[in-house]
Design an enzyme around this catalytic site. Sequence first.
Site, PDB file in Angstrom:
ATOM      1  N   HIS A  37     -33.029  -8.118 -19.997  1.00 51.13           N
ATOM      2  CA  HIS A  37     -32.172  -9.045 -20.728  1.00 51.13           C
ATOM      3  C   HIS A  37     -32.647 -10.444 -20.355  1.00 51.13           C
ATOM      4  CE1 HIS A  37     -28.777 -10.549 -22.912  1.00 51.13           C
ATOM      5  NE2 HIS A  37     -28.296 -11.184 -21.858  1.00 51.13           N
ATOM      6  N   HIS A  49     -27.061 -17.061 -23.395  1.00 56.40           N
ATOM      7  CA  HIS A  49     -27.813 -15.852 -23.757  1.00 56.40           C
ATOM      8  C   HIS A  49     -27.256 -15.265 -25.045  1.00 56.40           C
ATOM      9  CE1 HIS A  49     -24.761 -12.865 -22.036  1.00 56.40           C
ATOM     10  NE2 HIS A  49     -24.294 -14.048 -21.673  1.00 56.40           N
ATOM     11  N   CYS A 127     -32.731 -10.953 -27.554  1.00 58.23           N
ATOM     12  CA  CYS A 127     -32.406 -11.986 -26.569  1.00 58.23           C
ATOM     13  C   CYS A 127     -33.654 -12.703 -26.046  1.00 58.23           C
ATOM     14  CB  CYS A 127     -31.597 -11.396 -25.416  1.00 58.23           C
ATOM     15  SG  CYS A 127     -32.438 -10.075 -24.506  1.00 58.23           S
TER      16      CYS A 127
END
Length: 175
Positions: A37, A49, A127
């Site tokens: 991530h 994010h 992401c």
Amino acid sequence: VRGPLPQRLGEQNEQTQCIVELKPGDLIEIFRSCYQHWAIYVGDGKVVHLAPPCEHPMDGIASVLAALSDRAFVKKDWLEDVVRKDRYRVNNKHDETHPPLPVSKIVRWAEELVGREMPYNLTSHNCEHFVMELRYGVAMSDQVTEAIAMGTVGVMGMAAAVIRSMAQRRKHRKE
């Protein structure tokens, strides 16, 4: 009231913790169980994010939701809440090939996007694409590139195995 997260960097060796100073605009790579991530550090212990509609504390559920969803939200959270118990590191990996945008522009742009709903796609709008575009002005994802390369190698390997098997069967029939 929370104070800033102790500014640490998770290393490959879990017994070693290296102290680093996080700087606004730094890319944070967080090592989840089966993927990475990505977030961008905006200062004071917070990151921006791209997250699925409902980010559950269990990353397996969140990653499944992300994969099934075609939208995500830009969130601003405490770094420690996003990282949880996972390892993480600063990874400004494209600085040598793509000059970063000015820090003030990166942070301002990230902050302006907080709360927005964005399109989400594992291969083109994930992401990593999101934070790379904030830092470099170019949306890119090495995870996707590597996965495609691995998939291509895997498909080629399977094709080679099938061809080899067929050739062996023909040879065996002729004998």
